[in-house]
Design a protein around this motif. Structure first.
Motif, PDB file in Angstrom:
ATOM      1  N   ARG A 272      -2.959  28.439 -30.558  1.00 38.79           N
ATOM      2  CA  ARG A 272      -3.540  28.288 -29.213  1.00 38.79           C
ATOM      3  C   ARG A 272      -2.788  27.177 -28.490  1.00 38.79           C
ATOM      4  N   LEU A 273      -2.220  27.508 -27.346  1.00 39.66           N
ATOM      5  CA  LEU A 273      -1.541  26.514 -26.501  1.00 39.66           C
ATOM      6  C   LEU A 273      -2.366  26.298 -25.243  1.00 39.66           C
ATOM      7  N   GLU A 274      -2.383  25.054 -24.758  1.00 40.70           N
ATOM      8  CA  GLU A 274      -2.953  24.815 -23.427  1.00 40.70           C
ATOM      9  C   GLU A 274      -1.922  24.074 -22.591  1.00 40.70           C
ATOM     10  N   THR A 275      -1.671  24.624 -21.412  1.00 43.01           N
ATOM     11  CA  THR A 275      -0.593  24.113 -20.580  1.00 43.01           C
ATOM     12  C   THR A 275      -1.150  23.487 -19.310  1.00 43.01           C
ATOM     13  N   ASP A 276      -0.437  22.526 -18.774  1.00 45.00           N
ATOM     14  CA  ASP A 276      -0.796  21.873 -17.516  1.00 45.00           C
ATOM     15  C   ASP A 276       0.450  21.909 -16.645  1.00 45.00           C
ATOM     16  N   ILE A 277       0.370  22.637 -15.555  1.00 40.75           N
ATOM     17  CA  ILE A 277       1.516  22.806 -14.669  1.00 40.75           C
ATOM     18  C   ILE A 277       1.113  22.263 -13.299  1.00 40.75           C
ATOM     19  N   ARG A 278       1.855  21.275 -12.806  1.00 44.48           N
ATOM     20  CA  ARG A 278       1.463  20.634 -11.547  1.00 44.48           C
ATOM     21  C   ARG A 278       2.585  20.644 -10.537  1.00 44.48           C
ATOM     22  N   ASP A 279       2.177  20.661  -9.287  1.00 43.36           N
ATOM     23  CA  ASP A 279       3.135  20.546  -8.198  1.00 43.36           C
ATOM     24  C   ASP A 279       2.359  20.201  -6.939  1.00 43.36           C
ATOM     25  N   ILE A 280       3.083  19.787  -5.902  1.00 47.32           N
ATOM     26  CA  ILE A 280       2.421  19.570  -4.621  1.00 47.32           C
ATOM     27  C   ILE A 280       2.513  20.825  -3.760  1.00 47.32           C
ATOM     28  N   ASP A 281       3.238  21.829  -4.260  1.00 47.71           N
ATOM     29  CA  ASP A 281       3.433  23.085  -3.541  1.00 47.71           C
ATOM     30  C   ASP A 281       2.917  24.215  -4.428  1.00 47.71           C
TER      31      ASP A 281
ATOM     32  N   VAL B  95       0.822  -1.219   0.000  1.00 46.67           N
ATOM     33  CA  VAL B  95       0.000   0.000   0.000  1.00 46.67           C
ATOM     34  C   VAL B  95       0.855   1.267   0.000  1.00 46.67           C
ATOM     35  N   GLY B  96       0.328   2.306  -0.621  1.00 43.04           N
ATOM     36  CA  GLY B  96       0.963   3.623  -0.618  1.00 43.04           C
ATOM     37  C   GLY B  96       0.176   4.547   0.290  1.00 43.04           C
ATOM     38  N   LEU B  97       0.894   5.259   1.144  1.00 43.31           N
ATOM     39  CA  LEU B  97       0.247   6.233   2.022  1.00 43.31           C
ATOM     40  C   LEU B  97       0.502   7.604   1.392  1.00 43.31           C
ATOM     41  N   VAL B  98      -0.542   8.216   0.896  1.00 42.96           N
ATOM     42  CA  VAL B  98      -0.385   9.435   0.097  1.00 42.96           C
ATOM     43  C   VAL B  98      -0.218  10.647   1.008  1.00 42.96           C
ATOM     44  N   THR B  99       0.906  11.347   0.848  1.00 46.32           N
ATOM     45  CA  THR B  99       1.207  12.498   1.702  1.00 46.32           C
ATOM     46  C   THR B  99       0.751  13.822   1.084  1.00 46.32           C
ATOM     47  N   HIS B 100       0.724  13.871  -0.272  1.00 46.40           N
ATOM     48  CA  HIS B 100       0.313  15.098  -0.962  1.00 46.40           C
ATOM     49  C   HIS B 100      -0.441  14.722  -2.225  1.00 46.40           C
ATOM     50  N   ILE B 101      -1.387  15.548  -2.612  1.00 47.57           N
ATOM     51  CA  ILE B 101      -2.037  15.378  -3.915  1.00 47.57           C
ATOM     52  C   ILE B 101      -1.662  16.591  -4.765  1.00 47.57           C
ATOM     53  N   ALA B 102      -0.957  16.321  -5.860  1.00 47.82           N
ATOM     54  CA  ALA B 102      -0.576  17.412  -6.762  1.00 47.82           C
ATOM     55  C   ALA B 102      -1.827  17.923  -7.478  1.00 47.82           C
ATOM     56  N   ALA B 103      -1.812  19.191  -7.836  1.00 48.53           N
ATOM     57  CA  ALA B 103      -2.978  19.735  -8.534  1.00 48.53           C
ATOM     58  C   ALA B 103      -2.507  20.530  -9.744  1.00 48.53           C
TER      59      ALA B 103
END
Ligand SMILES: [Zn+2]
Length: 414
Positions: A287-296, A208-216
């Protein structure tokens, strides 16, 4: 607390398979778009199972479903668990459903063992985690968390032009949308069981993985307007090539995401539409669409700022015009240390291996984090494959997840 995994896992696997057959596509393909006939039948199937387990079921105005096992002090805020049962076209049977039916199984195991929770335990089935119908993910949990207002929800339509209002009402969900948002404190804590949708747990042979952060993700649309012309006739000096400008921005985003020096920062340009798109014509519009993710969130914002600065520079240098528009920027979530600790103790007691990890995909828990302390529990899925008919989690993996979840819920509800 002793569980009898073989017996209960057989039942759970049979229910997962039965739920998978309620599909808009031929089995083994699972397609279950929100408010489709299959979605409504699947909801009815799960609600029947909840009634069989003597849970008290109610639904809100958008169809989020709450099934409560009353605790001995049922005036206290409950412990929540759950996930979603909608599925994108051509999907598999584990995404979301493991968290819903696995959550129910955890409750039933505790019931059978004669456990009496002090706090109530409430199973939640969220409406439309997948963005298929309305173009927005986590519709139900987003509204519960107040991240989508009733006014914004009323404006939603599907591709055929049916409004959310019309579709939910035809599905039997008629109350005021104002009642969907829940106050902080409505849930004491919330924990979601889910397949990893990545390869790490399987690769490392961890239960099992214990999730500490969910990136958005933060999504930004960039519209670049240059000047078109004949690819032969118009010479290089003085060109205002919108695609050449876009290329600079794409590379800037890549460099900015790498420059944080942290593996959790990722930046992607997944959409690049070029007008007029002819081989002998200078691109005039992109037209560009970007997806930028981080936990911070703050670190993610620095990447967005670098990209915006690059947009201004490209305007100066190339004489094109650039418009940016944030499509969404949901804050990442940090999981609650108390729940993480309870999950870790549960994994130890159950004799399961575990590791702390980040969720790179986002889930309903991201929005539940706005009203309650949350955490997620991951189980492996074969090859990290998800959102495909060959998505697979073995009965043993699911059994480990349910076992750890049951012990966690018991601790949190005591
Ligand atoms: Zn999911």
């Amino acid at each position: 607390m002793e569980t009898r995994p073989t017996l209960t896992i057989d039942r759970l696997v049979a229910e997962l398979n039965a739920l998978a057959k309620i599909s808009q596509a031929e089995p083994p393909i699972v397609t279950r778009v929100v408010f489709s006939e299959a979605d409504l039948r699947a909801r009815a199937y799960v609600k029947d199972l909840c009634h069989d387990a003597s849970l008290e079921v109610h639904e809100d105005a958008i169809g989020n479903t709450f099934a409560r096992w009353h605790g001995t002090e049922s005036h206290l805020a409950p412990i929540g668990t759950g996930s979603h049962i909608d599925a994108i076209p051509n999907a598999g049977l584990y995404d979301g459903c493991v968290g819903v039916l696995g959550g129910l199984e955890a409750i039933r195991v505790l019931q059978q063992l004669g456990f009496k929770p002090r706090r109530s335990i409430e199973l939640v089935i969220f409406t439309a985690e997948e963005p298929t119908r309305f173009g927005i993910g986590c519709l139900g949990s987003r509204m519960i968390g107040g991240a989508l207002s009733p006014g914004q929800a009323v404006a939603l339509r599907d591709k055929e032009g049916h409004t959310l209002e019309e579709l939910r009402s035809n599905s039997g969900f008629r109350g005021s949308l104002d009642s969907v948002a829940l106050a902080r404190g409505r849930f004491h804590q919330f924990v979601e069981l889910h397949i990893e949708q990545g390869p790490l747990l399987e690769q490392e042979g961890i239960d099992v993985g214990l999730v500490t952060h969910i990136a958005a993700p933060a999504s930004m649309r960039i519209l670049i307007e240059g000047e078109g012309g004949h690819a032969g006739g118009k010479l290089m000096p003085g060109r205002k090539d919108a695609l050449a400008a876009a290329a600079e921005l794409i590379l800037t985003l890549e460099a900015a995401a790498k420059s944080t020096g942290v593996i959790d920062t990722v930046g992607t340009v997944g959409v690049c539409e070029v007008f007029p798109g002819a081989v002998n014509s200078i691109p005039s519009r992109v037209r560009l669409e970007t997806d930028i993710r981080d936990i911070d969130a703050a670190r993610r914002d620095t990447v967005i700022e670098k990209l915006k600065t690059a947009c201004e520079e490209v305007v100066q240098r190339r004489g094109v015009s650039v418009k940016t528009e944030m499509i969404n920027a949901d804050p990442p979530a940090t999981c609650d240390p108390t729940i993480l600790d309870a999950m870790e103790q549960a994994a130890k007691a159950a004799g399961k291996t575990y590791q702390r990890m980040v969720s790179r995909a986002y889930h309903d828990s991201l929005f539940m984090a706005r009203i309650a302390p949350i955490a997620m529990l991951f189980i492996p899925c074969r090859g990290g494959v998800s959102h495909r008919p060959d998505e697979y989690a073995s009965p043993e993996w699911i059994g480990s997840g349910v076992h750890v979840l049951a012990r966690t819920l018991a601790t949190l509800a005591s």
